[in-house]
Design a protein around this motif. Sequence first.
Motif, PDB file in Angstrom:
ATOM      1  N   PHE A 214      -8.777 -14.085   8.249  1.00 29.73           N
ATOM      2  CA  PHE A 214      -8.135 -13.543   6.823  1.00 29.73           C
ATOM      3  C   PHE A 214      -8.768 -13.077   6.870  1.00 29.73           C
ATOM      4  O   PHE A 214      -9.262 -11.753   6.051  1.00 29.73           O
ATOM      5  N   VAL A 215     -10.161 -13.932   6.265  1.00 30.55           N
ATOM      6  CA  VAL A 215     -11.143 -13.271   5.381  1.00 30.55           C
ATOM      7  C   VAL A 215     -11.965 -11.945   5.637  1.00 30.55           C
ATOM      8  O   VAL A 215     -13.047 -11.397   5.713  1.00 30.55           O
ATOM      9  N   VAL A 216     -12.398 -12.516   7.651  1.00 26.81           N
ATOM     10  CA  VAL A 216     -13.081 -11.552   8.070  1.00 26.81           C
ATOM     11  C   VAL A 216     -12.695 -10.335   8.525  1.00 26.81           C
ATOM     12  O   VAL A 216     -13.197  -9.757   8.435  1.00 26.81           O
ATOM     13  N   ILE A 217     -10.941 -10.323   8.388  1.00 26.14           N
ATOM     14  CA  ILE A 217     -10.397  -9.441   9.013  1.00 26.14           C
ATOM     15  C   ILE A 217     -10.571  -8.517   7.009  1.00 26.14           C
ATOM     16  O   ILE A 217     -10.788  -7.527   7.588  1.00 26.14           O
ATOM     17  N   GLY A 218     -10.602  -8.813   6.503  1.00 28.06           N
ATOM     18  CA  GLY A 218     -10.181  -8.233   4.938  1.00 28.06           C
ATOM     19  C   GLY A 218     -11.965  -7.822   4.489  1.00 28.06           C
ATOM     20  O   GLY A 218     -11.648  -7.071   4.050  1.00 28.06           O
ATOM     21  N   VAL A 219     -12.906  -8.205   4.822  1.00 27.59           N
ATOM     22  CA  VAL A 219     -14.106  -8.094   4.743  1.00 27.59           C
ATOM     23  C   VAL A 219     -14.221  -7.512   5.305  1.00 27.59           C
ATOM     24  O   VAL A 219     -15.056  -6.264   5.074  1.00 27.59           O
ATOM     25  N   ALA A 220     -13.820  -6.708   6.806  1.00 24.36           N
ATOM     26  CA  ALA A 220     -14.254  -6.014   7.368  1.00 24.36           C
ATOM     27  C   ALA A 220     -13.778  -4.734   7.220  1.00 24.36           C
ATOM     28  O   ALA A 220     -14.304  -4.103   7.141  1.00 24.36           O
ATOM     29  N   ILE A 221     -12.105  -4.777   6.538  1.00 29.45           N
ATOM     30  CA  ILE A 221     -11.975  -3.187   6.100  1.00 29.45           C
ATOM     31  C   ILE A 221     -12.758  -3.346   4.550  1.00 29.45           C
ATOM     32  O   ILE A 221     -12.583  -1.712   4.429  1.00 29.45           O
TER      33      ILE A 221
END
Length: 333
Positions: A214-221
């Motif tokens: 979820f961190v990776v997805i959030g940072v990507a966004i």
Amino acid sequence: MEFFQNEVIGMRWLNRIVGNILGLCGLNTESPIGASIQFFLFDCVKILILLSVTVFVITYIQSYFSPERSKKILGSFHGIGANCIAALLGTVTPFCSCSSIPLFIGFTGAGLPVGVTFSFLISSPMVDLGSVVLLMSVFGWKVAILYVLLGLVIAVAGGTLIDKLGLENQVERFGCCSKSCGCSSKTGEKEDITKKCRNAFEQVLTTVKKVYPFVVIGVAIGAAIHNWIPGEFIINILGTGNPFGVLIGTAVGVPMYADIFSTVPIAEALLVKGAQLGVVLSFLMGVTTLSLPSLIMLRKAVKPRLLAIFTGVCTVGIIAEGYLFNLIQYLII
């Protein structure tokens, strides 16, 4: 203080290292692609470091606050004092509301006043210690402290209001809590420090493994917003020109299911692009406090009327806090 804020909590030294490494690889960090990669790598590493440290510290603190001991503490206070203590206890519990609901069920099953348990349930995901550290790293210590203070006010006021309404009959009664609530666990006071640290380290590994996607997805966004979406677009929707920005931020945050570690990068990018501080903080509160999965879980413990009142109290509090932050934004940043 500025050095501590920028270099220790904000880890700007890490951002410089990432930029230098990318530069040595021949990537221009001033270009949209290079800036996006730098944002992504820096925020992922920074958040995982902060996550690991705060999970370790919080887990160690929690070893002294088992559900049984927490119930004894809460049971020894009455009136608004009990709501204040419950809200403060919520700050040393896990990061998301879904983690706190089993404890809430255990507290209500033990006969604690419903208003007191709701003060705990509101503050637990909204103002935990992890939130403080991460908010300090992104928004500064003034915003973090004010965020916590106002979050505690919402928790105490909300729990007090629910208590005054006399809604004890709206709680589903459980004969015995499930194992997941931890009611049968023993206090950690008899464990030695080595065992407490080992348990905390194991919790770090478990939490990071669970949260990092979820961190990776959030940072990507966040990286996409930061470097690819025009600032004018964000300002028109969430800037000072739109008085409904806080409502939009809250409405967008509620359906999401994530913790603050995966949503702060999105909020950070929105703020840089021109969104108002109150908008991004109401978005964060909506995500962490009123996510749909947590409301579905809570429905198993309370009846529809109480669930609606809880949702309404939290929503009004989040919106009010969002507009308040908009008013004082330029005084605290």
